[in-house]
Motif scaffolding. Structure first.
Motif, PDB file in Angstrom:
ATOM      1  N   ALA A  95       0.919  -1.109  -0.062  1.00 25.92           N
ATOM      2  CA  ALA A  95       0.142  -0.061   0.029  1.00 25.92           C
ATOM      3  C   ALA A  95       1.004   1.442  -0.164  1.00 25.92           C
ATOM      4  CB  ALA A  95      -0.856   0.048   1.325  1.00 25.92           C
ATOM      5  N   HIS A  96       2.084   1.190   0.658  1.00 30.47           N
ATOM      6  CA  HIS A  96       2.801   2.327   0.575  1.00 30.47           C
ATOM      7  C   HIS A  96       3.638   2.591  -0.847  1.00 30.47           C
ATOM      8  CE1 HIS A  96       5.561   5.166   2.586  1.00 30.47           C
ATOM      9  NE2 HIS A  96       6.795   4.682   1.994  1.00 30.47           N
ATOM     10  N   VAL A  97       3.878   1.654  -1.230  1.00 28.06           N
ATOM     11  CA  VAL A  97       4.566   1.514  -2.679  1.00 28.06           C
ATOM     12  C   VAL A  97       3.341   2.398  -3.460  1.00 28.06           C
ATOM     13  CG1 VAL A  97       5.170   0.410  -4.912  1.00 28.06           C
ATOM     14  CG2 VAL A  97       5.873  -0.412  -2.421  1.00 28.06           C
ATOM     15  N   GLN A  98       2.330   1.859  -3.577  1.00 27.85           N
ATOM     16  CA  GLN A  98       1.164   2.486  -4.397  1.00 27.85           C
ATOM     17  C   GLN A  98       1.041   4.054  -3.751  1.00 27.85           C
ATOM     18  OE1 GLN A  98      -3.108   1.872  -3.558  1.00 27.85           O
ATOM     19  NE2 GLN A  98      -3.565   1.510  -5.580  1.00 27.85           N
ATOM     20  N   ALA A  99       0.730   4.098  -2.667  1.00 24.31           N
ATOM     21  CA  ALA A  99       0.655   5.652  -2.360  1.00 24.31           C
ATOM     22  C   ALA A  99       1.720   6.610  -2.812  1.00 24.31           C
ATOM     23  CB  ALA A  99       0.715   5.707  -0.737  1.00 24.31           C
ATOM     24  N   ARG A 100       2.612   6.289  -3.143  1.00 22.94           N
ATOM     25  CA  ARG A 100       4.044   6.968  -3.515  1.00 22.94           C
ATOM     26  C   ARG A 100       3.984   6.895  -4.817  1.00 22.94           C
ATOM     27  NH1 ARG A 100       9.036   7.441  -0.178  1.00 22.94           N
ATOM     28  NH2 ARG A 100      10.112   7.521  -2.407  1.00 22.94           N
ATOM     29  N   GLY A 101       3.148   6.554  -5.708  1.00 21.06           N
ATOM     30  CA  GLY A 101       2.778   6.632  -6.916  1.00 21.06           C
ATOM     31  C   GLY A 101       3.721   5.739  -7.903  1.00 21.06           C
ATOM     32  N   GLN A 102       4.082   4.513  -7.190  1.00 26.26           N
ATOM     33  CA  GLN A 102       4.911   3.446  -7.821  1.00 26.26           C
ATOM     34  C   GLN A 102       3.813   2.377  -8.068  1.00 26.26           C
ATOM     35  OE1 GLN A 102       7.672   3.402  -4.456  1.00 26.26           O
ATOM     36  NE2 GLN A 102       9.448   3.728  -5.864  1.00 26.26           N
ATOM     37  N   LYS A 103       4.401   1.605  -9.229  1.00 27.13           N
ATOM     38  CA  LYS A 103       3.307   0.503  -9.450  1.00 27.13           C
ATOM     39  C   LYS A 103       3.709  -0.542  -8.748  1.00 27.13           C
ATOM     40  CE  LYS A 103       2.436   2.401 -14.375  1.00 27.13           C
ATOM     41  NZ  LYS A 103       0.980   2.828 -13.719  1.00 27.13           N
ATOM     42  N   VAL A 104       2.773  -1.287  -8.343  1.00 26.80           N
ATOM     43  CA  VAL A 104       3.096  -2.827  -7.684  1.00 26.80           C
ATOM     44  C   VAL A 104       2.706  -3.973  -8.596  1.00 26.80           C
ATOM     45  CG1 VAL A 104       2.158  -4.182  -5.764  1.00 26.80           C
ATOM     46  CG2 VAL A 104       2.183  -1.453  -5.443  1.00 26.80           C
ATOM     47  N   VAL A 105       3.586  -4.658  -8.757  1.00 28.13           N
ATOM     48  CA  VAL A 105       3.416  -5.957  -9.534  1.00 28.13           C
ATOM     49  C   VAL A 105       3.704  -7.315  -8.796  1.00 28.13           C
ATOM     50  CG1 VAL A 105       4.085  -7.267 -11.575  1.00 28.13           C
ATOM     51  CG2 VAL A 105       3.909  -4.637 -11.645  1.00 28.13           C
ATOM     52  N   LEU A 106       2.923  -8.117  -8.801  1.00 31.24           N
ATOM     53  CA  LEU A 106       3.167  -9.540  -8.115  1.00 31.24           C
ATOM     54  C   LEU A 106       3.561 -10.214  -9.143  1.00 31.24           C
ATOM     55  CD1 LEU A 106       0.447  -9.908  -5.783  1.00 31.24           C
ATOM     56  CD2 LEU A 106       2.458  -8.656  -5.346  1.00 31.24           C
ATOM     57  N   ALA A 107       4.803 -11.030  -8.960  1.00 24.34           N
ATOM     58  CA  ALA A 107       5.483 -11.830  -9.926  1.00 24.34           C
ATOM     59  C   ALA A 107       6.015 -13.072  -9.282  1.00 24.34           C
ATOM     60  CB  ALA A 107       6.498 -11.033 -10.496  1.00 24.34           C
ATOM     61  N   THR A 108       5.180 -14.126  -9.535  1.00 29.92           N
ATOM     62  CA  THR A 108       5.526 -15.486  -8.740  1.00 29.92           C
ATOM     63  C   THR A 108       5.601 -16.724  -9.725  1.00 29.92           C
ATOM     64  OG1 THR A 108       4.803 -16.956  -7.048  1.00 29.92           O
ATOM     65  CG2 THR A 108       3.201 -15.895  -8.526  1.00 29.92           C
ATOM     66  N   SER A 109       6.544 -17.580  -9.294  1.00 30.76           N
ATOM     67  CA  SER A 109       6.671 -19.004 -10.086  1.00 30.76           C
ATOM     68  C   SER A 109       5.234 -19.821  -9.950  1.00 30.76           C
ATOM     69  CB  SER A 109       7.862 -19.782  -9.783  1.00 30.76           C
ATOM     70  OG  SER A 109       8.992 -19.048 -10.169  1.00 30.76           O
ATOM     71  N   SER A 110       4.826 -19.280  -8.659  1.00 32.97           N
ATOM     72  CA  SER A 110       3.377 -20.385  -8.230  1.00 32.97           C
ATOM     73  C   SER A 110       2.309 -20.335  -9.545  1.00 32.97           C
ATOM     74  CB  SER A 110       2.943 -19.619  -6.820  1.00 32.97           C
ATOM     75  OG  SER A 110       3.882 -20.130  -5.980  1.00 32.97           O
ATOM     76  N   SER A 111       1.525 -21.029  -9.213  1.00 36.54           N
ATOM     77  CA  SER A 111       0.370 -21.310 -10.280  1.00 36.54           C
ATOM     78  C   SER A 111      -0.605 -19.699 -10.070  1.00 36.54           C
ATOM     79  CB  SER A 111      -0.551 -22.545 -10.037  1.00 36.54           C
ATOM     80  OG  SER A 111      -1.249 -22.360  -8.825  1.00 36.54           O
ATOM     81  N   GLN A 112      -1.320 -19.888 -11.143  1.00 34.84           N
ATOM     82  CA  GLN A 112      -2.280 -18.690 -11.127  1.00 34.84           C
ATOM     83  C   GLN A 112      -3.170 -18.889 -10.007  1.00 34.84           C
ATOM     84  OE1 GLN A 112      -2.487 -15.902 -13.069  1.00 34.84           O
ATOM     85  NE2 GLN A 112      -3.847 -15.304 -11.848  1.00 34.84           N
ATOM     86  N   GLU A 113      -3.782 -20.010  -9.682  1.00 33.63           N
ATOM     87  CA  GLU A 113      -4.694 -20.529  -8.617  1.00 33.63           C
ATOM     88  C   GLU A 113      -3.933 -19.889  -7.381  1.00 33.63           C
ATOM     89  OE1 GLU A 113      -7.144 -24.204  -6.756  1.00 33.63           O
ATOM     90  OE2 GLU A 113      -5.487 -24.568  -7.973  1.00 33.63           O
ATOM     91  N   GLN A 114      -2.954 -20.315  -6.962  1.00 34.32           N
ATOM     92  CA  GLN A 114      -2.324 -19.815  -5.807  1.00 34.32           C
ATOM     93  C   GLN A 114      -2.075 -18.264  -5.494  1.00 34.32           C
ATOM     94  OE1 GLN A 114       1.517 -22.107  -4.898  1.00 34.32           O
ATOM     95  NE2 GLN A 114       0.482 -24.023  -5.334  1.00 34.32           N
ATOM     96  N   LEU A 115      -1.640 -17.854  -6.814  1.00 32.63           N
ATOM     97  CA  LEU A 115      -1.555 -16.255  -7.074  1.00 32.63           C
ATOM     98  C   LEU A 115      -2.933 -15.444  -6.534  1.00 32.63           C
ATOM     99  CD1 LEU A 115      -0.331 -13.389  -7.733  1.00 32.63           C
ATOM    100  CD2 LEU A 115      -0.559 -14.324 -10.132  1.00 32.63           C
ATOM    101  N   ASP A 116      -3.903 -16.057  -7.258  1.00 35.42           N
ATOM    102  CA  ASP A 116      -5.290 -15.491  -6.871  1.00 35.42           C
ATOM    103  C   ASP A 116      -5.615 -15.547  -5.344  1.00 35.42           C
ATOM    104  OD1 ASP A 116      -5.641 -14.910  -9.574  1.00 35.42           O
ATOM    105  OD2 ASP A 116      -6.925 -16.727  -9.817  1.00 35.42           O
ATOM    106  N   TYR A 117      -5.292 -16.758  -4.821  1.00 36.31           N
ATOM    107  CA  TYR A 117      -5.588 -16.640  -3.525  1.00 36.31           C
ATOM    108  C   TYR A 117      -4.866 -15.860  -2.609  1.00 36.31           C
ATOM    109  CZ  TYR A 117      -5.949 -18.826   1.291  1.00 36.31           C
ATOM    110  OH  TYR A 117      -6.057 -18.934   2.852  1.00 36.31           O
ATOM    111  N   TYR A 118      -3.339 -15.657  -3.026  1.00 34.03           N
ATOM    112  CA  TYR A 118      -2.711 -14.867  -2.117  1.00 34.03           C
ATOM    113  C   TYR A 118      -2.887 -13.229  -2.383  1.00 34.03           C
ATOM    114  CZ  TYR A 118       0.805 -18.614  -1.523  1.00 34.03           C
ATOM    115  OH  TYR A 118       1.493 -19.723  -1.188  1.00 34.03           O
ATOM    116  N   LEU A 119      -3.591 -12.841  -3.471  1.00 37.21           N
ATOM    117  CA  LEU A 119      -4.263 -11.303  -3.699  1.00 37.21           C
ATOM    118  C   LEU A 119      -5.248 -11.261  -2.781  1.00 37.21           C
ATOM    119  CD1 LEU A 119      -4.446 -11.297  -7.547  1.00 37.21           C
ATOM    120  CD2 LEU A 119      -3.362  -9.753  -6.152  1.00 37.21           C
TER     121      LEU A 119
END
Length: 221
Positions: A95-119
């Motif tokens: 949230a702090h990264v976003q508030a500073r105007g920087q873009k937040v990207v999640l980039a993981t070797s895990s599956s899309q299913e796991q990524l969706d859960y983590y979001l």
């Protein structure tokens, strides 16, 4: 150079799950009559199954590799996924990264299913600009595909304007192949020596320590 976007790994970086992945792999290997000590498995955590399995079982044929990868995913989902917890202040850092105007990207070797859960677990749907998972690429970390795919989702942003935050040498190696530097965290269980030898720009204990020093860190300079 102002940093415009930050690519965050998830397992071991934002979510305390590396040891759970180790145990899921241990059980999956046992199911085919193979035994590795936990440190041997842990040393490969950060790679996707497509990279981890050939490292430990180079003679296993492709069909059996796919079966083993699927089994590990099933074990992790059934036994460990819902036990995984965010590291303290993981949400706050994003949230702090976003508030500073920087873009937040999640980039993981895990599956899309796991990524969706983590979001959902991290409660960052409204914070994240883009995501990339192992389901999006042919090769996972330490190949550059995860991060190169993420970069393509950031039009107008160059690699030199991006940093990676990760916990494994495979994050660092993949980032370097894209021309991106990495801020490393100890929270995934890799030693300073391993992270430094891989090329970490700087090392912090965890996301809370990085947030506390944000303005002085490479992310905030």
């Amino acid at each position: 150079m102002q940093i415009k976007a930050i690519l965050f790994d998830i397992d071991g970086t934002l979510v305390d799950s590396n040891d759970m992945h180790v145990m899921a792999w241990e059980e999956a290997f046992s199911g085919i009559g193979k035994t590795f000590d936990r440190k041997t498995i842990h040393d490969q955590i950060g790679k996707g199954a497509d990279m981890l399995i050939p490292t430990l079982l180079p003679d296993l044929d492709e069909a059996k590799r796919e079966e083993l990868a699927e089994k590990q995913g099933q074990i992790y989902k059934a036994k460990y996924l819902e036990q995984a917890k965010p590291f303290p202040q993981a949400h706050d850092l994003l949230a702090h990264v976003q508030a500073r105007g920087q873009k937040v990207v999640l980039a993981t070797s895990s599956s899309q299913e796991q990524l969706d859960y983590y979001l959902g677990l991290l409660d960052v749907h409204d914070v994240v600009t883009a995501t990339t998972s192992g389901s999006d690429v042919e090769k996972t970390k330490p190949a550059p595909d995860i991060f190169s795919t993420a970069l393509r989702k950031l039009p107008g942003v160059e690699a030199k304007e991006v940093l990676v935050v990760g916990d494994t040498p495979y994050d660092i190696e993949a980032a370097q192949a894209c021309g991106i530097a990495t801020v490393a965290l100890r929270s995934g269980g890799f030693s300073d020596t391993v992270l430094r030898d891989a090329g970490a720009l700087v090392i912090y204990d965890d996301v809370a320590a990085l947030l506390a020093d944000y303005d002085n860190s490479p992310l905030g300079r």
